[in-house]
Design a protein around this motif. Structure first.
Motif, PDB file in Angstrom:
ATOM      1  N   PHE A   1       0.822  -1.203   0.000  1.00 49.23           N
ATOM      2  CA  PHE A   1       0.000   0.000   0.000  1.00 49.23           C
ATOM      3  C   PHE A   1       0.861   1.260   0.000  1.00 49.23           C
ATOM      4  CE2 PHE A   1       0.974   1.035   4.346  1.00 49.23           C
ATOM      5  CZ  PHE A   1       1.162  -0.183   4.974  1.00 49.23           C
ATOM      6  N   SER A   2       2.139   1.108   0.359  1.00 49.19           N
ATOM      7  CA  SER A   2       3.040   2.255   0.374  1.00 49.19           C
ATOM      8  C   SER A   2       3.625   2.560  -1.012  1.00 49.19           C
ATOM      9  CB  SER A   2       4.190   2.015   1.354  1.00 49.19           C
ATOM     10  OG  SER A   2       5.027   0.970   0.902  1.00 49.19           O
ATOM     11  N   THR A   3       3.334   1.693  -1.969  1.00 54.78           N
ATOM     12  CA  THR A   3       3.886   1.893  -3.309  1.00 54.78           C
ATOM     13  C   THR A   3       2.812   2.477  -4.223  1.00 54.78           C
ATOM     14  OG1 THR A   3       3.328  -0.357  -3.990  1.00 54.78           O
ATOM     15  CG2 THR A   3       5.507  -0.001  -3.007  1.00 54.78           C
ATOM     16  N   SER A   4       3.275   3.213  -5.211  1.00 55.55           N
ATOM     17  CA  SER A   4       2.376   3.845  -6.158  1.00 55.55           C
ATOM     18  C   SER A   4       2.618   3.362  -7.583  1.00 55.55           C
ATOM     19  CB  SER A   4       2.570   5.368  -6.114  1.00 55.55           C
ATOM     20  OG  SER A   4       1.820   5.999  -7.124  1.00 55.55           O
ATOM     21  N   THR A   5       3.878   3.185  -7.906  1.00 57.05           N
ATOM     22  CA  THR A   5       4.271   2.848  -9.266  1.00 57.05           C
ATOM     23  C   THR A   5       5.051   1.545  -9.278  1.00 57.05           C
ATOM     24  OG1 THR A   5       4.413   5.180  -9.891  1.00 57.05           O
ATOM     25  CG2 THR A   5       5.621   3.606 -11.262  1.00 57.05           C
ATOM     26  N   MET A   6       4.711   0.706 -10.242  1.00 59.16           N
ATOM     27  CA  MET A   6       5.446  -0.533 -10.481  1.00 59.16           C
ATOM     28  C   MET A   6       6.086  -0.448 -11.867  1.00 59.16           C
ATOM     29  SD  MET A   6       4.913  -2.230  -7.731  1.00 59.16           S
ATOM     30  CE  MET A   6       5.548  -3.847  -8.209  1.00 59.16           C
ATOM     31  N   ALA A   7       7.270  -1.009 -11.984  1.00 57.91           N
ATOM     32  CA  ALA A   7       7.982  -0.901 -13.260  1.00 57.91           C
ATOM     33  C   ALA A   7       8.795  -2.152 -13.544  1.00 57.91           C
ATOM     34  CB  ALA A   7       8.905   0.317 -13.232  1.00 57.91           C
ATOM     35  N   TRP A   8       9.144  -2.283 -14.793  1.00 55.44           N
ATOM     36  CA  TRP A   8      10.083  -3.306 -15.242  1.00 55.44           C
ATOM     37  C   TRP A   8      11.309  -2.604 -15.817  1.00 55.44           C
ATOM     38  CZ3 TRP A   8       9.579  -8.433 -14.356  1.00 55.44           C
ATOM     39  CH2 TRP A   8       8.308  -8.921 -14.017  1.00 55.44           C
ATOM     40  N   PHE A   9      12.451  -3.088 -15.410  1.00 55.33           N
ATOM     41  CA  PHE A   9      13.729  -2.667 -15.969  1.00 55.33           C
ATOM     42  C   PHE A   9      14.435  -3.908 -16.491  1.00 55.33           C
ATOM     43  CE2 PHE A   9      14.389   1.782 -14.634  1.00 55.33           C
ATOM     44  CZ  PHE A   9      13.315   1.943 -13.789  1.00 55.33           C
ATOM     45  N   ARG A  10      15.473  -3.700 -17.278  1.00 55.14           N
ATOM     46  CA  ARG A  10      16.274  -4.827 -17.737  1.00 55.14           C
ATOM     47  C   ARG A  10      17.734  -4.427 -17.803  1.00 55.14           C
ATOM     48  NH1 ARG A  10      14.136  -5.232 -24.037  1.00 55.14           N
ATOM     49  NH2 ARG A  10      15.176  -3.336 -24.811  1.00 55.14           N
TER      50      ARG A  10
ATOM     51  N   ALA B   1       5.240   8.968  -8.322  1.00 50.21           N
ATOM     52  CA  ALA B   1       4.721   8.861  -9.696  1.00 50.21           C
ATOM     53  C   ALA B   1       5.711   8.126 -10.615  1.00 50.21           C
ATOM     54  CB  ALA B   1       4.436  10.257 -10.233  1.00 50.21           C
ATOM     55  N   LEU B   2       5.216   7.853 -11.812  1.00 51.38           N
ATOM     56  CA  LEU B   2       6.019   7.163 -12.815  1.00 51.38           C
ATOM     57  C   LEU B   2       7.377   7.837 -13.000  1.00 51.38           C
ATOM     58  CD1 LEU B   2       3.366   6.493 -15.612  1.00 51.38           C
ATOM     59  CD2 LEU B   2       4.560   4.777 -14.259  1.00 51.38           C
ATOM     60  N   SER B   3       8.399   7.001 -13.126  1.00 53.57           N
ATOM     61  CA  SER B   3       9.726   7.488 -13.410  1.00 53.57           C
ATOM     62  C   SER B   3      10.450   6.458 -14.261  1.00 53.57           C
ATOM     63  CB  SER B   3      10.506   7.737 -12.116  1.00 53.57           C
ATOM     64  OG  SER B   3      11.855   8.082 -12.404  1.00 53.57           O
ATOM     65  N   THR B   4      11.294   6.928 -15.155  1.00 57.37           N
ATOM     66  CA  THR B   4      12.083   6.018 -15.985  1.00 57.37           C
ATOM     67  C   THR B   4      13.487   5.817 -15.426  1.00 57.37           C
ATOM     68  OG1 THR B   4      12.839   7.810 -17.408  1.00 57.37           O
ATOM     69  CG2 THR B   4      10.808   6.687 -18.062  1.00 57.37           C
ATOM     70  N   SER B   5      13.785   6.462 -14.308  1.00 51.90           N
ATOM     71  CA  SER B   5      15.123   6.382 -13.713  1.00 51.90           C
ATOM     72  C   SER B   5      15.184   5.277 -12.669  1.00 51.90           C
ATOM     73  CB  SER B   5      15.489   7.707 -13.058  1.00 51.90           C
ATOM     74  OG  SER B   5      16.684   7.572 -12.298  1.00 51.90           O
ATOM     75  N   TYR B   6      16.094   4.339 -12.839  1.00 49.96           N
ATOM     76  CA  TYR B   6      16.176   3.227 -11.891  1.00 49.96           C
ATOM     77  C   TYR B   6      16.579   3.715 -10.498  1.00 49.96           C
ATOM     78  CZ  TYR B   6      21.307   3.184 -12.417  1.00 49.96           C
ATOM     79  OH  TYR B   6      22.629   3.518 -12.427  1.00 49.96           O
ATOM     80  N   ALA B   7      17.288   4.843 -10.438  1.00 52.36           N
ATOM     81  CA  ALA B   7      17.730   5.371  -9.144  1.00 52.36           C
ATOM     82  C   ALA B   7      16.564   5.848  -8.286  1.00 52.36           C
ATOM     83  CB  ALA B   7      18.717   6.512  -9.358  1.00 52.36           C
TER      84      ALA B   7
ATOM     85  N   TYR C   1      13.731   4.232  -7.796  1.00 48.43           N
ATOM     86  CA  TYR C   1      12.924   3.115  -7.307  1.00 48.43           C
ATOM     87  C   TYR C   1      13.503   2.567  -6.011  1.00 48.43           C
ATOM     88  CZ  TYR C   1      10.000   3.279 -11.377  1.00 48.43           C
ATOM     89  OH  TYR C   1       9.098   3.693 -12.313  1.00 48.43           O
ATOM     90  N   ASP C   2      12.577   2.265  -5.094  1.00 47.61           N
ATOM     91  CA  ASP C   2      12.980   1.900  -3.742  1.00 47.61           C
ATOM     92  C   ASP C   2      13.128   0.397  -3.532  1.00 47.61           C
ATOM     93  OD1 ASP C   2      10.533   4.318  -3.084  1.00 47.61           O
ATOM     94  OD2 ASP C   2      12.684   4.672  -2.814  1.00 47.61           O
ATOM     95  N   TYR C   3      12.358  -0.371  -4.261  1.00 50.25           N
ATOM     96  CA  TYR C   3      12.330  -1.817  -4.045  1.00 50.25           C
ATOM     97  C   TYR C   3      12.587  -2.551  -5.357  1.00 50.25           C
ATOM     98  CZ  TYR C   3       9.995  -0.162   0.139  1.00 50.25           C
ATOM     99  OH  TYR C   3       9.689   0.506   1.296  1.00 50.25           O
ATOM    100  N   TRP C   4      13.298  -3.663  -5.232  1.00 49.57           N
ATOM    101  CA  TRP C   4      13.689  -4.435  -6.416  1.00 49.57           C
ATOM    102  C   TRP C   4      13.531  -5.926  -6.160  1.00 49.57           C
ATOM    103  CZ3 TRP C   4      15.136  -2.235 -10.998  1.00 49.57           C
ATOM    104  CH2 TRP C   4      15.386  -0.853 -10.972  1.00 49.57           C
TER     105      TRP C   4
END
Length: 123
Positions: free
Chosen positions: A29-38, A102-108, A110-113
């Protein structure tokens, strides 16, 4: 804390498809945005796609636009990456990531991986 576990990677021929899954648990619930990186060998981690839990807004890297699709299942706290028309250059370790803003394209930003899942596309 938020835990992320990816699955669904593997070996596929060029032109084929794979579906990656990311299971989120903990304080989701503390997260807002989910993303995929490679990240491919010898290269920096790069943004692939992102989506918000609260709405269907999504964003894609130009390199995957029209071939990949990100989706989420709020009830199951799952995020998916449907990958079609795969190319050899899509070969990489794919990571699921989460952040509280909010959405971000920067991996730096993101808090959780997650631990990553290998995708290998043979030509």
């Amino acid at each position: 804390q938020v835990q992320l576990v990816e699955s669904g990677g593997g070996l596929v021929q060029a032109g084929g498809s794979l579906r990656l899954s990311c299971a989120a648990s903990g304080r989701t619930f503390s997260t807002s945005t989910m993303a995929w990186f490679r990240q491919a060998p010898g290269k920096e981690r790069e943004f692939v796609a992102a989506i918000r839990w609260s709405n269907s807004n999504s964003y894609y890297a130009d390199s995957v636009k029209g071939r990949f699709s990100i989706s989420r299942d709020n009830a199951k706290t799952m995020v998916y990456l449907q990958m079609n028309s795969l190319k050899s250059e899509d070969t990489a370790v794919y990571y699921c990531a989460a952040r509280s803003q909010a959405l971000s394209t920067s991996y730096a930003r993101y808090d959780y991986w997650g631990q990553g899942t290998q995708v290998t596309v043979s030509s």
